[in-house]
Design an enzyme around this catalytic site. Structure first.
Site, PDB file in Angstrom:
ATOM      1  CD  GLU A 262      -3.308   0.168   2.041  1.00 28.78           C
ATOM      2  OE1 GLU A 262      -4.123  -0.751   1.903  1.00 28.78           O
ATOM      3  OE2 GLU A 262      -3.264   0.882   3.055  1.00 28.78           O
TER       4      GLU A 262
ATOM      5  CG  HIS B 289       7.682 -29.547   1.220  1.00 26.01           C
ATOM      6  ND1 HIS B 289       8.500 -30.610   0.918  1.00 26.01           N
ATOM      7  CD2 HIS B 289       8.155 -29.042   2.398  1.00 26.01           C
ATOM      8  CE1 HIS B 289       9.403 -30.762   1.883  1.00 26.01           C
ATOM      9  NE2 HIS B 289       9.217 -29.814   2.789  1.00 26.01           N
TER      10      HIS B 289
ATOM     11  CE  LYS C  12     -10.829   2.532   3.293  1.00 24.34           C
ATOM     12  NZ  LYS C  12     -10.345   3.279   4.456  1.00 24.34           N
TER      13      LYS C  12
HETATM   14  O1  PA5 Z   1      -3.025   1.801   5.898  1.00 21.51           O
HETATM   15  C1  PA5 Z   1      -4.122   2.303   5.718  1.00 21.51           C
HETATM   16  O2  PA5 Z   1      -4.327   3.514   5.813  1.00 21.51           O
HETATM   17  C2  PA5 Z   1      -5.340   1.435   5.395  1.00 21.51           C
HETATM   18  O3  PA5 Z   1      -5.009   0.114   5.151  1.00 21.51           O
HETATM   19  C3  PA5 Z   1      -6.330   1.494   6.554  1.00 21.51           C
HETATM   20  O4  PA5 Z   1      -5.703   1.030   7.711  1.00 21.51           O
HETATM   21  C4  PA5 Z   1      -7.570   0.649   6.285  1.00 21.51           C
HETATM   22  O5  PA5 Z   1      -8.161   1.011   5.070  1.00 21.51           O
HETATM   23  C5  PA5 Z   1      -8.596   0.865   7.400  1.00 21.51           C
HETATM   24  O6  PA5 Z   1      -8.869   2.209   7.570  1.00 21.51           O
HETATM   25  P1  PA5 Z   1      -9.472   2.789   8.893  1.00 21.51           P
HETATM   26  O7  PA5 Z   1      -8.497   2.643   9.983  1.00 21.51           O
HETATM   27  O8  PA5 Z   1      -9.760   4.234   8.581  1.00 21.51           O
HETATM   28  O9  PA5 Z   1     -10.732   2.024   9.174  1.00 21.51           O
END
Ligand code: PA5
Length: 448
Positions: free
Chosen positions: A283, A304, A416
């Protein structure tokens, strides 16, 4: 102790086609120096996660003691950066069978899979359960949907006392959850606004569940602090472990075509560490057509399953092994075994695990596949704290090597927003129109 052996990524070991020349590593000196100063300047902003090791943990520990004394079950409701860190701390720093023998038992409700929801609820006794709702934005669909059902259940069962079963970990000001918490007097912990989800494990997001599970959170932060001191001071790539990991992966990717980064711990307890790292790497760095695809493997199991491909398939991988020198519990193969298998006599399972790792490494070196090994003398909070911080710092630094922003996730937000539109959320009508233009089901095959 954390040790990084990068001999087998070097051209000296695996040749120049796949391996990195020392001159290449050193040639980044000026670039590193620039990024190094930039990071120092940004510690109050983008690199705010570097402040977390220095926080005061007394409120977290105090509240965790209260939870431990009042509840038998602790359910974290959150997803992505709001759940993977806690899951990783749980799996690596409590015993594998924690939930069979200890209280509070710990569960993570991340997905909106209704069957998972039901399966977790079947395991807990509602009156003895504390739900920790974790969401930075306070609005993520999965978390808010799961929370809504839990809230209703709690109200039905306990009336106004429902509040006692809830703790929110969220942004100190923004979002639905903060507003709801303020209006209803729910206990809340803050996620520092400048710390993004995947960099938040060392905030109350990970520390509260860890403290509830009896993990020494101060030792965890002590490890992170140690790593911070090294990473913040050392500019030389061969002395700064975060820069080393970042540059080795960057060169392997951009100059040797290694578009896949595999992480393969030889320890079941570190399996969830890879899930946490996978999100961090993907990410943060998957932007503007750049980034490496992080892949999870587990030693020895995936020898394996995957190693055939890693050795002999497309040459697009760099592999990080994680080795544990001393397992908390270890078993010896008895003297009395039949002579046909006597080569195993008196060896421990831990020893076999580590010999298998060496064997796999040798086979990879023979095929000239770049690989490095991170060794921990043991799995403990201090070492895990070091490892977490090492990868956070390496990821942040890598973002600047790739010249992208490692701290946003615009492509995640897009998905989202389409979901909000599909669920009929107000203000998202324009996304519904865009969705209808994009999405078709034209070519289909249905089998009954
Ligand atoms: O790293 C990030 O920002 C995302 O992976 C969020 O953690 C994830 O989308 C969840 O978001 P939130 O904490 O706002 O619910």
């Amino acid at each position: 102790m954390v040790k990084i052996d990068y001999t087998s990524v070097m051209a000296e070991t695996i040749g120049e086609r796949d391996g990195i020349l020392r001159e290449e590593l050193l040639s980044f000196r000026h670039f590193i120096s620039d990024i190094h100063s930039r990071i120092q300047r940004e510690k109050e902003n983008r690199f705010f996660f570097t402040k977390l090791p220095y926080q005061d943990t007394s409120e977290i520990k105090e509240y965790a003691d209260y939870i431990r004394s009042e509840f038998d079950y602790f359910v974290l409701v959150g997803i992505g950066g709001s759940s993977l860190g806690a899951q990783m701390l749980f799996e690596s720093l409590t015993w594998l069978n924690h939930n069979s023998f200890n209280y509070p038992k710990f569960y993570v409700l991340d997905n909106v899979d209704p069957e998972k929801f039901e399966a977790i609820m079947e395991k807990v006794e509602l009156e003895k359960t504390c739900f920790n709702i974790v969401t930075k934005s306070g609005s993520t669909v999965e978390t808010i949907a799961n929370f809504s059902i839990i809230l209703d259940l709690l109200k039905q069962n306990f009336g106004e006392e429902y509040k006692k079963h809830l703790i929110f970990t969220t942004d100190p000001e923004k979002g639905f959850l903060r507003k709801f918490g303020n209006e209803n007097g729910i206990k809340m912990f803050d996620i520092p606004p400048k710390v993004g989800g995947r960099f938040s494990v060392l905030s109350p997001v990970g520390l509260l569940p860890a403290a509830v599970l009896g993990i020494d959170v101060d030792k965890l932060l002590q490890g992170a602090k140690k790593m911070d001191l090294i990473c913040s001071i050392e500019e030389h790539v061969e002395h700064n472990p975060a820069y080393l990991i970042a540059i080795v992966h960057y060169l392997a990717n951009m100059r040797r075509g290694k578009t896949i980064a595999v992480m393969m711990p030889y320890s079941e307890r570190l399996s969830a560490f890879v899930d946490w790292w996978r999100q961090l790497w993907a990410e943060s760095l998957g932007k503007d057509g750049l980034g490496q695809t992080p892949v999870k493997a587990l030693g020895t199991v995936d020898q394996h399953s995957q190693i055939q491909l890693y050795r002999d398939g497309i040459r697009d991988k760099i592999i990080t092994f994680i080795q544990v020198e001393n397992f908390e519990r270890n078993l010896k193969i008895p003297e009395s075994i039949p002579d046909e298998i006597s080569y195993l006599r008196n060896h421990t399972l831990g020893e076999i695990m580590n010999k298998e790792l060496l064997g796999t490494k040798a086979a990879l070196i023979k095929s000239k596949i770049p690989n490095l090994t991170i060794t921990l003398d043991e799995i403990n909070p201090y070492n895990i704290g070091m490892l977490i911080y090492l990868y956070e710092f390496a990821t942040g630094f890598s973002g600047y090597l790739y010249k992208i922003n490692p701290f946003d996730q615009p492509a995640v937000e897009e998905g989202k927003n389409f979901t909000y539109a599909l669920m009929g959320r107000e203000g998202y009508q324009h996304k519904l129109e865009e969705f209808r233009e994009l999405y078709r089901e034209k070519y289909k095959l249905e089998i009954q």
